[in-house]
Design a protein around this motif. Structure first.
Motif, PDB file in Angstrom:
ATOM      1  N   LEU A 228      -2.999   8.049  -8.382  1.00  0.00           N
ATOM      2  CA  LEU A 228      -3.363   6.609  -7.889  1.00  0.00           C
ATOM      3  C   LEU A 228      -3.254   6.259  -6.533  1.00  0.00           C
ATOM      4  N   ILE A 229      -4.461   5.854  -5.985  1.00  0.00           N
ATOM      5  CA  ILE A 229      -4.528   5.656  -4.495  1.00  0.00           C
ATOM      6  C   ILE A 229      -4.436   4.205  -4.479  1.00  0.00           C
ATOM      7  N   THR A 230      -3.532   3.748  -3.383  1.00  0.00           N
ATOM      8  CA  THR A 230      -3.644   2.228  -3.045  1.00  0.00           C
ATOM      9  C   THR A 230      -3.123   2.085  -1.715  1.00  0.00           C
ATOM     10  N   HIS A 231      -3.222   0.741  -1.397  1.00  0.00           N
ATOM     11  CA  HIS A 231      -2.407   0.586  -0.071  1.00  0.00           C
ATOM     12  C   HIS A 231      -1.433  -0.521  -0.716  1.00  0.00           C
ATOM     13  N   ASP A 232      -1.397  -0.842  -1.954  1.00  0.00           N
ATOM     14  CA  ASP A 232      -0.466  -1.706  -2.486  1.00  0.00           C
ATOM     15  C   ASP A 232       0.748  -1.270  -3.217  1.00  0.00           C
ATOM     16  N   LEU A 233       2.029  -1.651  -2.441  1.00  0.00           N
ATOM     17  CA  LEU A 233       3.171  -1.014  -3.045  1.00  0.00           C
ATOM     18  C   LEU A 233       3.580  -1.520  -4.312  1.00  0.00           C
ATOM     19  N   GLY A 234       2.980  -2.866  -4.698  1.00  0.00           N
ATOM     20  CA  GLY A 234       3.195  -3.694  -5.904  1.00  0.00           C
ATOM     21  C   GLY A 234       2.489  -2.687  -6.709  1.00  0.00           C
ATOM     22  N   VAL A 235       1.291  -2.232  -6.867  1.00  0.00           N
ATOM     23  CA  VAL A 235       0.823  -1.744  -7.794  1.00  0.00           C
ATOM     24  C   VAL A 235       1.419  -0.289  -7.888  1.00  0.00           C
ATOM     25  N   ILE A 236       1.948   0.233  -6.930  1.00  0.00           N
ATOM     26  CA  ILE A 236       2.832   1.554  -7.204  1.00  0.00           C
ATOM     27  C   ILE A 236       3.861   1.359  -8.105  1.00  0.00           C
ATOM     28  N   GLY A 237       4.572   0.322  -7.822  1.00  0.00           N
ATOM     29  CA  GLY A 237       5.809  -0.151  -8.340  1.00  0.00           C
ATOM     30  C   GLY A 237       5.602  -0.181  -9.989  1.00  0.00           C
ATOM     31  N   GLN A 238       4.359  -0.696 -10.275  1.00  0.00           N
ATOM     32  CA  GLN A 238       4.039  -0.941 -11.901  1.00  0.00           C
ATOM     33  C   GLN A 238       3.348   0.360 -12.344  1.00  0.00           C
ATOM     34  N   MET A 239       2.804   1.359 -11.535  1.00  0.00           N
ATOM     35  CA  MET A 239       2.200   2.416 -12.160  1.00  0.00           C
ATOM     36  C   MET A 239       3.025   3.683 -11.961  1.00  0.00           C
ATOM     37  N   ALA A 240       3.672   3.675 -10.807  1.00  0.00           N
ATOM     38  CA  ALA A 240       3.679   5.476 -10.613  1.00  0.00           C
ATOM     39  C   ALA A 240       5.200   5.919 -10.999  1.00  0.00           C
ATOM     40  N   ASP A 241       5.107   7.229 -11.309  1.00  0.00           N
ATOM     41  CA  ASP A 241       6.589   8.218 -11.348  1.00  0.00           C
ATOM     42  C   ASP A 241       6.940   8.496  -9.927  1.00  0.00           C
ATOM     43  N   GLU A 242       6.023   9.037  -9.273  1.00  0.00           N
ATOM     44  CA  GLU A 242       6.446   9.614  -7.842  1.00  0.00           C
ATOM     45  C   GLU A 242       5.441   9.240  -6.861  1.00  0.00           C
ATOM     46  N   VAL A 243       6.004   8.691  -5.631  1.00  0.00           N
ATOM     47  CA  VAL A 243       5.143   8.049  -4.534  1.00  0.00           C
ATOM     48  C   VAL A 243       5.189   9.111  -3.423  1.00  0.00           C
ATOM     49  N   LEU A 244       3.888   9.033  -2.857  1.00  0.00           N
ATOM     50  CA  LEU A 244       3.746   9.812  -1.352  1.00  0.00           C
ATOM     51  C   LEU A 244       3.050   8.996  -0.568  1.00  0.00           C
ATOM     52  N   VAL A 245       3.673   8.802   0.564  1.00  0.00           N
ATOM     53  CA  VAL A 245       3.440   7.721   1.571  1.00  0.00           C
ATOM     54  C   VAL A 245       2.687   8.415   2.608  1.00  0.00           C
ATOM     55  N   MET A 246       1.589   8.168   3.205  1.00  0.00           N
ATOM     56  CA  MET A 246       0.744   8.866   4.073  1.00  0.00           C
ATOM     57  C   MET A 246       0.569   7.988   5.335  1.00  0.00           C
ATOM     58  N   TYR A 247       0.587   8.671   6.400  1.00  0.00           N
ATOM     59  CA  TYR A 247       0.407   7.933   7.662  1.00  0.00           C
ATOM     60  C   TYR A 247      -0.586   8.828   8.534  1.00  0.00           C
ATOM     61  N   VAL A 248      -1.757   8.356   8.939  1.00  0.00           N
ATOM     62  CA  VAL A 248      -2.746   8.820   9.842  1.00  0.00           C
ATOM     63  C   VAL A 248      -2.715  10.507   9.287  1.00  0.00           C
ATOM     64  N   GLY A 249      -2.993  10.517   8.024  1.00  0.00           N
ATOM     65  CA  GLY A 249      -3.414  11.978   7.539  1.00  0.00           C
ATOM     66  C   GLY A 249      -2.199  12.973   7.185  1.00  0.00           C
ATOM     67  N   ARG A 250      -0.901  12.464   7.382  1.00  0.00           N
ATOM     68  CA  ARG A 250       0.143  13.327   7.302  1.00  0.00           C
ATOM     69  C   ARG A 250       1.010  12.471   6.025  1.00  0.00           C
ATOM     70  N   LYS A 251       1.773  13.266   5.290  1.00  0.00           N
ATOM     71  CA  LYS A 251       2.628  12.757   4.477  1.00  0.00           C
ATOM     72  C   LYS A 251       4.191  12.485   5.291  1.00  0.00           C
ATOM     73  N   VAL A 252       4.417  11.279   5.119  1.00  0.00           N
ATOM     74  CA  VAL A 252       5.739  10.781   5.910  1.00  0.00           C
ATOM     75  C   VAL A 252       7.044  10.964   4.932  1.00  0.00           C
ATOM     76  N   GLU A 253       6.730  10.604   3.551  1.00  0.00           N
ATOM     77  CA  GLU A 253       7.582  10.411   2.754  1.00  0.00           C
ATOM     78  C   GLU A 253       7.266  10.747   1.172  1.00  0.00           C
ATOM     79  N   GLN A 254       8.112  11.327   0.514  1.00  0.00           N
ATOM     80  CA  GLN A 254       7.973  11.547  -0.838  1.00  0.00           C
ATOM     81  C   GLN A 254       8.959  11.450  -1.720  1.00  0.00           C
ATOM     82  N   ALA A 255       9.327  10.772  -2.832  1.00  0.00           N
ATOM     83  CA  ALA A 255      10.106  10.555  -3.796  1.00  0.00           C
ATOM     84  C   ALA A 255       9.726   9.997  -5.143  1.00  0.00           C
TER      85      ALA A 255
END
Ligand code: ADP
Ligand code: SF4
Ligand code: MG
Length: 338
Positions: A228-255
Motif C-alpha cells: 500500500l503506497i500512500t503519503h498519508d500515515l493515517g491510511v497506514i495506521g488503518q491498513m498496514a501490518d508493516e511500514v517502510l518509510v522512504m525519503y528521496v529513493g531510500r528506505k530510512v525506517e522500517q518497523a
C-alpha cells in the motif's frame, strides 16, 4: 515466544526486492528515483510504503511490474525475486518486460490499482465487459462463469445491484464507485499481491474510510498481500501490518505498524508523524515539515535528510548512514543509532 515462532514458521515471502536501483536518464541529468531499496512482501500481510511526494514510491511499484517508461527510466541494478504461488522462482529484473511470462505475472499474480481509476478502466467498454475480459485472459473459464465471477467481485466491493451495474460504462459511476470497480477488476483474478498506489487519495474522507475497510476485509478473506503506497500515515495506521518509510529513493525506517507509531526512531519519521492528523490526537497542534525535499539533480552528500534534520551532526553531511537494527525487527538508517 511460542506465538512468534509459529508466525515465523508460517510467514511466506512472495516477493523479495534487494538493493533495487531505478534511474531516469533526462536532459538535466540522472534521477536516482529508487536508490538501493530492499524489502520483502509476505503472504497475507499489508506493507505500507510512506513518504512525501517524489520520494520514489510509485517508481518502486512500476519497477516491480516492469511498467517503467524504458529506456528513459530503467532498473540499473538489484533483484526483484518473485515466488509464484504455483511454484518456481523468477527474477523480474531479468525478464523481457513484453514477454508472456511478465504479462502473466502482471495480470494474474500481481495486480495494481492506481489513484486515478481511469488509468485501468477503458471509457468505451462497460465495466462488466472489462472485468469479464480480464478474467478470461488469465483463467480458463467460459463467458458465463466469468460473468458470475464479475458480479461476485462487484458485490464484494460493495457496488449495489451488481447484476444491473455490470452493464454501465465507467462515466456512469461516481468516483468512489469507479475506484471500487477497479479494485474488483484487480481482485477478479485472485492475485497473490495487490499493489495499491494512493488508492483513495482522490476521494472524500468518508468514502475513503469505507473503501479502505472493505479492502482490508477482502485482503483477509483472500489471504492476499498488499503493498500500500500512500503519503498519508493515517491510511497506514488503518491498513498496514508493516511500514517502510522512504525519503528521496531510500528506505530510512522500517518497523511493525504499532512499533513505528509508538516509537519512531528516524528524525524524518518523527516529523512526518507530527505533521499528520491522527485519530486520537486531534486536539494536538500539527507541525508542518520544515524545508523541502532536495532536487533530485542536486542531492546533498551524506544523509539526504541532513539539510532539514533538527538533529544533524558533522558526519551526517559527509557520509550516508548505513541501516541499523535498533530493536528486533525495527530498522533505521541514521547515524544517531550507530
Ligand atoms: N518519467 C519520469 N522522468 C523523469 N523523472 C521521473 C519520472 N517519473 C518519476 N520521476 C522522478 O522519480 C522520482 C520518484 O518519483 P515517484 O516514484 O513518482 O514519487 P512518489 O513517491 O511521489 O510516487 C522523483 O524525483 C520524480 O521526479
Ligand atoms: S543521519 Fe544525521 S541528518 Fe540524517 S536523519 Fe540521522 S541525525 Fe539526521
Ligand atoms: Mg506516486
Amino acid at each position: 515466544m511460542a506465538v512468534e515462532q509459529r508466525e515465523l514458521a508460517v510467514s511466506e515471502v512472495l516477493l523479495e526486492v534487494k538493493d533495487l536501483r531505478t534511474q531516469f536518464f533526462t536532459e538535466q541529468g540522472v534521477v536516482k528515483a529508487v536508490d538501493g531499496l530492499s524489502f520483502t512482501i509476505e503472504k497475507g500481510k499489508v506493507i505500507g510504503i510512506v513518504g512525501e511526494s517524489g520520494c520514489g514510491k510509485s517508481i518502486t511499484a512500476l519497477s516491480i511490474l516492469r511498467l517503467l517508461p524504458e529506456p528513459r527510466g530503467k532498473i540499473v541494478s538489484g533483484t526483484i525475486t518473485f515466488y509464484p504461488p504455483d511454484g518456481g522462482i523468477v527474477d523480474i529484473t531479468k525478464l523481457d518486460r513484453h514477454s508472456p511470462e511478465m504479462r502473466r505475472i502482471r495480470g494474474r499474480h500481481i495486480a495494481m490499482i492506481f489513484q486515478e481509476p481511469m488509468t485501468s478502466l477503458n471509457p468505451v467498454y462497460t465495466v462488466g465487459d472489462q472485468i469479464i475480459e480480464a478474467i478470461q485472459l488469465h483463467q480458463n473459464v467460459d463467458k458465463d462463469t466469468a460473468k458470475k465471477r464479475a458480479i461476485e467481485v462487484l458485490n464484494q466491493v460493495d457496488i449495489p445491484d451488481p447484476e444491473r451495474r455490470i452493464n454501465e460504462y465507467p462515466h456512469q459511476m461516481s468516483g468512489g464507485q469507479r475506484q471500487r470497480a477497479m479494485i474488483a477488476m484487480a481482485l477478479s483474478c485472485y492475485p497473490s499481491i495487490l499493489i495499491a498506489d494512493e488508492p483513495t487519495t482522490a476521494l472524500d474522507v468518508t468514502i475513503q474510510a469505507k473503501i479502505l475497510r472493505n479492502m482490508r476485509k477482502l485482503q483477509r478473506e483472500y489471504g492476499m498481500a498488499i503493498m500500500l503506497i500512500t503519503h498519508d500515515l493515517g491510511v497506514i495506521g488503518q491498513m498496514a501490518d508493516e511500514v517502510l518509510v522512504m525519503y528521496v529513493g531510500r528506505k530510512v525506517e522500517q518497523a511493525g505498524v504499532r512499533e513505528l507509531f509508538l516509537n519512531p526512531l528516524h528524525p524524518y519519521t518523527q516529523v512526518l508523524l507530527k505533521s499528520i492528523p491522527l485519530i486520537g490526537l486531534r486536539g494536538k497542534k500539527l507541525v508542518p515539515i520544515a524545508g523541502s525535499v532536495p532536487s533530485p539533480y542536486n542531492l546533498p552528500p551524506g544523509c539526504y535528510f541532513a539539510p532539514r534534520c533538527p538533529q544533524a551532526m558533522d558526519i551526517c553531511s559527509r557520509e550516508a548512514p548505513p541501516e541499523y537494527e535498533a530493536e528486533p525487527g525495527h530498522f533505521v538508517s541514521c547515524w544517531l543509532y550507530k
